[in-house]
Design a protein around this motif. Structure first.
Motif, PDB file in Angstrom:
ATOM      1  N   TYR A  60       0.841  -1.199   0.000  1.00  0.00           N
ATOM      2  CA  TYR A  60       0.000   0.000   0.000  1.00  0.00           C
ATOM      3  C   TYR A  60       0.878   1.251   0.000  1.00  0.00           C
ATOM      4  N   GLY A  61       1.804   1.322   0.942  1.00  0.00           N
ATOM      5  CA  GLY A  61       2.675   2.493   1.048  1.00  0.00           C
ATOM      6  C   GLY A  61       3.593   2.663  -0.146  1.00  0.00           C
ATOM      7  N   LEU A  92     -12.288   2.106  -4.026  1.00  0.00           N
ATOM      8  CA  LEU A  92     -13.413   1.336  -3.485  1.00  0.00           C
ATOM      9  C   LEU A  92     -13.505  -0.051  -4.114  1.00  0.00           C
ATOM     10  N   LEU A  93     -13.221  -0.171  -5.410  1.00  0.00           N
ATOM     11  CA  LEU A  93     -13.208  -1.495  -6.045  1.00  0.00           C
ATOM     12  C   LEU A  93     -12.081  -2.360  -5.479  1.00  0.00           C
ATOM     13  N   ALA A  94     -10.934  -1.761  -5.236  1.00  0.00           N
ATOM     14  CA  ALA A  94      -9.820  -2.492  -4.632  1.00  0.00           C
ATOM     15  C   ALA A  94     -10.181  -2.954  -3.228  1.00  0.00           C
ATOM     16  N   ALA A  96     -13.226  -3.651  -2.182  1.00  0.00           N
ATOM     17  CA  ALA A  96     -14.158  -4.772  -2.354  1.00  0.00           C
ATOM     18  C   ALA A  96     -13.397  -6.047  -2.715  1.00  0.00           C
ATOM     19  N   LEU A  97     -12.393  -5.924  -3.562  1.00  0.00           N
ATOM     20  CA  LEU A  97     -11.566  -7.080  -3.918  1.00  0.00           C
ATOM     21  C   LEU A  97     -10.877  -7.646  -2.685  1.00  0.00           C
ATOM     22  N   GLY A  98     -10.330  -6.776  -1.861  1.00  0.00           N
ATOM     23  CA  GLY A  98      -9.659  -7.215  -0.639  1.00  0.00           C
ATOM     24  C   GLY A  98     -10.581  -7.961   0.308  1.00  0.00           C
ATOM     25  N   ALA A  99     -11.856  -7.616   0.281  1.00  0.00           N
ATOM     26  CA  ALA A  99     -12.820  -8.270   1.171  1.00  0.00           C
ATOM     27  C   ALA A  99     -13.201  -9.666   0.691  1.00  0.00           C
ATOM     28  N   VAL A 100     -13.107  -9.911  -0.615  1.00  0.00           N
ATOM     29  CA  VAL A 100     -13.582 -11.206  -1.128  1.00  0.00           C
ATOM     30  C   VAL A 100     -12.475 -12.202  -1.420  1.00  0.00           C
ATOM     31  N   VAL A 101     -11.251 -11.748  -1.640  1.00  0.00           N
ATOM     32  CA  VAL A 101     -10.171 -12.704  -1.941  1.00  0.00           C
ATOM     33  C   VAL A 101      -9.734 -13.413  -0.668  1.00  0.00           C
ATOM     34  N   GLN A 102      -9.365 -14.640  -0.806  1.00  0.00           N
ATOM     35  CA  GLN A 102      -8.936 -15.435   0.346  1.00  0.00           C
ATOM     36  C   GLN A 102      -7.564 -16.073   0.112  1.00  0.00           C
ATOM     37  N   HIS A 103      -6.765 -15.442  -0.732  1.00  0.00           N
ATOM     38  CA  HIS A 103      -5.415 -15.947  -0.963  1.00  0.00           C
ATOM     39  C   HIS A 103      -4.436 -14.770  -0.987  1.00  0.00           C
ATOM     40  N   PRO A 104      -3.184 -15.024  -0.652  1.00  0.00           N
ATOM     41  CA  PRO A 104      -2.212 -13.934  -0.513  1.00  0.00           C
ATOM     42  C   PRO A 104      -2.022 -13.079  -1.764  1.00  0.00           C
ATOM     43  N   LEU A 107      -4.907 -10.681  -2.207  1.00  0.00           N
ATOM     44  CA  LEU A 107      -4.886  -9.651  -1.171  1.00  0.00           C
ATOM     45  C   LEU A 107      -3.773  -8.634  -1.441  1.00  0.00           C
ATOM     46  N   LEU A 108      -2.641  -9.131  -1.913  1.00  0.00           N
ATOM     47  CA  LEU A 108      -1.534  -8.238  -2.270  1.00  0.00           C
ATOM     48  C   LEU A 108      -1.932  -7.331  -3.441  1.00  0.00           C
ATOM     49  N   THR A 109      -2.640  -7.883  -4.408  1.00  0.00           N
ATOM     50  CA  THR A 109      -3.131  -7.092  -5.540  1.00  0.00           C
ATOM     51  C   THR A 109      -4.105  -6.021  -5.063  1.00  0.00           C
ATOM     52  N   ALA A 110      -5.003  -6.392  -4.173  1.00  0.00           N
ATOM     53  CA  ALA A 110      -5.964  -5.430  -3.634  1.00  0.00           C
ATOM     54  C   ALA A 110      -5.251  -4.296  -2.912  1.00  0.00           C
ATOM     55  N   ARG A 111      -4.240  -4.619  -2.121  1.00  0.00           N
ATOM     56  CA  ARG A 111      -3.497  -3.568  -1.400  1.00  0.00           C
ATOM     57  C   ARG A 111      -2.746  -2.660  -2.369  1.00  0.00           C
ATOM     58  N   ALA A 112      -2.190  -3.236  -3.448  1.00  0.00           N
ATOM     59  CA  ALA A 112      -1.493  -2.430  -4.453  1.00  0.00           C
ATOM     60  C   ALA A 112      -2.474  -1.479  -5.142  1.00  0.00           C
ATOM     61  N   LEU A 113      -3.655  -1.973  -5.463  1.00  0.00           N
ATOM     62  CA  LEU A 113      -4.659  -1.133  -6.114  1.00  0.00           C
ATOM     63  C   LEU A 113      -5.180  -0.056  -5.167  1.00  0.00           C
ATOM     64  N   GLN A 114      -5.318  -0.386  -3.888  1.00  0.00           N
ATOM     65  CA  GLN A 114      -5.718   0.627  -2.913  1.00  0.00           C
ATOM     66  C   GLN A 114      -4.669   1.736  -2.836  1.00  0.00           C
ATOM     67  N   GLY A 115      -3.405   1.360  -2.753  1.00  0.00           N
ATOM     68  CA  GLY A 115      -2.329   2.350  -2.697  1.00  0.00           C
ATOM     69  C   GLY A 115      -2.279   3.205  -3.947  1.00  0.00           C
TER      70      GLY A 115
END
Length: 175
Positions: A60-61, A92-94, A96-104, A107-115
């Motif tokens: 994220y950072g 916001l889409l990132a 939502a992705l972070g909330a539904v994925v259950q694999h590392p 989750l890493l992709t969601a954090r990258a998109l959030q950042g």
């Protein structure tokens, strides 16, 4: 000079126009801080290695800091309102992705998109404030922006603890 909410509108500006930049800043700060507390629970439930867990924090950072100048350049070219809207949608889409994925990897992709969303959102927030407010209204809106950003950091730590005890994907759904 004391700052009291609600802030009276300056020259016809609705109160919500003065609060939205601060609320967006609070989301950026909240999503950074919330992972600190939730990370041990996520690591345990997903069986993450210490390195993978650290990357969830770092991604994220890294994306935020690495793309902040690009966010400013896009804001200059497309305008603050369009950049704000696009960045908020991505953020916001990132989430939502972070909330539904259950694999590392997900989750890493969601954090990258959030950042990335945060990196484009930050300059748009400041450009919206600078372009819309002048004088005392500008100073008051910046005060709200900074106070809500700080509240987002504190709220992230508190909510991270609460939500990770209930169900860790809630840390992403708070957005």
């Amino acid at each position: 000079m004391a700052l009291c909410l609600p802030i009276p509108p300056a020259s016809g500006t609705p109160v919500i126009a003065r609060l939205v930049p601060g609320m967006a800043q609070a989301l950026i700060a909240l999503d950074y801080a919330i992972m600190f507390v939730a990370l041990p629970v996520i690591s345990r439930q997903l069986s993450l290695t210490p390195a993978a867990a650290q990357w969830l924090m770092t991604m994220y950072g890294l994306c935020f800091a690495g793309l902040l100048l690009a966010g400013g350049a896009v804001c200059d070219r497309l305008g603050a309102r369009r950049t704000f809207t696009g960045a908020m949608v991505l953020f916001l889409l990132a989430s939502a992705l972070g909330a539904v994925v259950q694999h590392p990897a997900g989750l890493l992709t969601a954090r990258a998109l959030q950042g990335t969303g945060a990196a484009f959102l930050q300059p748009a927030i400041l450009a919206l404030i600078a372009g819309r407010f002048k004088g005392a209204a500008y100073r008051q809106t910046l005060s709200v922006w900074s106070a809500t950003g700080a509240a987002g950091l504190v709220g992230g730590v508190i909510l991270g603890g609460i939500f990770s005890e209930i169900h860790w994907p809630l840390i992403f759904l708070i957005n």
